[in-house]
Motif scaffolding. Sequence first.
Motif, PDB file in Angstrom:
ATOM      1  N   ASP A 197      -1.996  62.076  72.254  1.00 30.80           N
ATOM      2  CA  ASP A 197      -3.038  61.167  71.651  1.00 30.80           C
ATOM      3  C   ASP A 197      -4.432  61.062  72.386  1.00 30.80           C
ATOM      4  OD1 ASP A 197      -1.119  60.296  69.862  1.00 30.80           O
ATOM      5  OD2 ASP A 197      -0.722  58.323  70.640  1.00 30.80           O
ATOM      6  N   LYS A 202      -2.425  66.240  67.254  1.00 24.81           N
ATOM      7  CA  LYS A 202      -1.182  65.606  66.241  1.00 24.81           C
ATOM      8  C   LYS A 202      -0.076  66.080  66.323  1.00 24.81           C
ATOM      9  CE  LYS A 202      -0.623  63.763  61.711  1.00 24.81           C
ATOM     10  NZ  LYS A 202      -1.566  63.798  60.098  1.00 24.81           N
ATOM     11  N   ASN A 204       3.651  67.359  64.979  1.00 22.84           N
ATOM     12  CA  ASN A 204       4.032  68.073  63.764  1.00 22.84           C
ATOM     13  C   ASN A 204       5.650  68.020  63.532  1.00 22.84           C
ATOM     14  OD1 ASN A 204       5.066  70.104  65.558  1.00 22.84           O
ATOM     15  ND2 ASN A 204       3.565  71.401  64.995  1.00 22.84           N
ATOM     16  N   MET A 231       6.838  57.477  63.966  1.00 26.97           N
ATOM     17  CA  MET A 231       6.003  58.959  63.547  1.00 26.97           C
ATOM     18  C   MET A 231       5.581  58.671  62.104  1.00 26.97           C
ATOM     19  SD  MET A 231       6.373  61.398  65.774  1.00 26.97           S
ATOM     20  CE  MET A 231       6.006  60.009  66.582  1.00 26.97           C
ATOM     21  N   ARG A 234       2.757  55.899  62.921  1.00 25.30           N
ATOM     22  CA  ARG A 234       1.702  56.057  63.647  1.00 25.30           C
ATOM     23  C   ARG A 234       0.853  57.290  63.111  1.00 25.30           C
ATOM     24  NH1 ARG A 234       2.004  56.906  70.024  1.00 25.30           N
ATOM     25  NH2 ARG A 234       2.797  54.998  69.837  1.00 25.30           N
ATOM     26  N   TYR A 235       1.534  58.176  62.489  1.00 23.46           N
ATOM     27  CA  TYR A 235       1.065  59.552  62.258  1.00 23.46           C
ATOM     28  C   TYR A 235       1.160  60.079  60.922  1.00 23.46           C
ATOM     29  CZ  TYR A 235       1.272  59.837  67.408  1.00 23.46           C
ATOM     30  OH  TYR A 235       1.491  59.552  68.692  1.00 23.46           O
ATOM     31  N   ARG A 236       1.996  59.113  60.256  1.00 23.32           N
ATOM     32  CA  ARG A 236       2.146  59.631  58.515  1.00 23.32           C
ATOM     33  C   ARG A 236       2.823  61.031  58.612  1.00 23.32           C
ATOM     34  NH1 ARG A 236       0.697  55.124  58.578  1.00 23.32           N
ATOM     35  NH2 ARG A 236      -0.994  53.907  57.466  1.00 23.32           N
ATOM     36  N   LEU A 237       3.783  60.900  59.644  1.00 26.29           N
ATOM     37  CA  LEU A 237       4.609  62.140  59.354  1.00 26.29           C
ATOM     38  C   LEU A 237       5.989  61.917  58.981  1.00 26.29           C
ATOM     39  CD1 LEU A 237       4.945  65.205  60.377  1.00 26.29           C
ATOM     40  CD2 LEU A 237       5.554  64.430  62.659  1.00 26.29           C
TER      41      LEU A 237
END
Length: 392
Positions: A197, A202, A204, A231, A234-237
């Motif tokens: 961060d 970012k 993966n 995930m 926070r990261y739209r993962l």
Amino acid sequence: MSILSRFRHAQRHYSTVLSPNSSTPLTSKQKSQKALHLLKTETNPERILEICRAASLTPLSFMDRRAFSLAISKLSAANHFDGIRQYLDELKSRPDLANDHRFLSHAIVLYGQAKMLDHAIRTFDTDLKSPRSVKSLNSLLLASLLAKNYKEVSRIYLEFPKIYSIKPDVDTYNVVIKAFAESGSSSSLYSVLDEMDRNSVKPNTTTLNNSIEGFYRERKLEEVGKFLKLMEERYRLLPALSTYNVRIQGLCKLKRSSEAKALVEGMLSSGEKINALSYSILIRGFCVEGNTVEAMNLFREMKKKGYPPDAECYFTLVYFLCQGGDFESALKVARECMKKDWFPNFTTMKSLVNGLVGVSKVDDAKEVIKQMKEKFSEKSDMWDEVEAGLPQ
């Protein structure tokens, strides 16, 4: 004689290793194919080195990289570390590879694979020219990971980016997370996420997969759900199919294959896709737990739904069906895979033959022996010995 001249002379000397009965020169691709084929069965360290030299392998070809890796694995297993060092030193002096960054990075990984980490670090320090790239740093981290030297992974990660002015990328962090996962320190991966961060890197799918693999390894099942939620928020993962397969594998390794199957059923009901690997992992999981009935049900289901089993899936079933005493089912699966020209190993097939004899299927046992002898003529003597012990 110049280095180039010596190299060409050596190539002519070793040319007959790959094609002893041919006067026609092989293309580079044919050399690679032949070398890979020969290396799969060769066990003599000196012969392995001859094959590698004859093929003039380079890291630019995927097939060559496979051959490199296979050769190093076999030489390492034979404790032929001097041979590994001498061979890689030879390659470093080749005119086409001496300053090739890709080759040197690959050599670093090969040293790690052979657990010769001091040579990997020396190659990074001495042979690579400045400025060193993040890819070469990642190769050194991977070498440390392959060598199972997790302390060195941490040291390189913390010190080398500062020493060599290298900015880590997502692959750098993923190797470090993988090391934490393998070493039983999965809780430490959150500090790596914080570092990512701060550096605007970012995560993966590999980040996600490596992390949850560590949680399963440490039996932190509740942490898996929390991490997946983190995930996403926070990261739209979102989890990919590979993520689900990591989860299926994690549960199966914990001998919770029924839960893994429920996960797959939940995926299917919500419209998620699975693949042949998903089924193969489940099948092996149930086999290991002794539930070959469920494994066979899944095997039939995967074929019905259009997911072709690979050779390893067939071999797993034949082995565990024999272990469970279901020799008729094992014979059926073995016949099916042999039609595809996939043959389980000698030990498994000998177990099948002896099992068939035990259930009064001597003719079937003899037919299996016949097929194995036709396929592996070099092992005919071994099968003759097995056949001699059969009821006449």
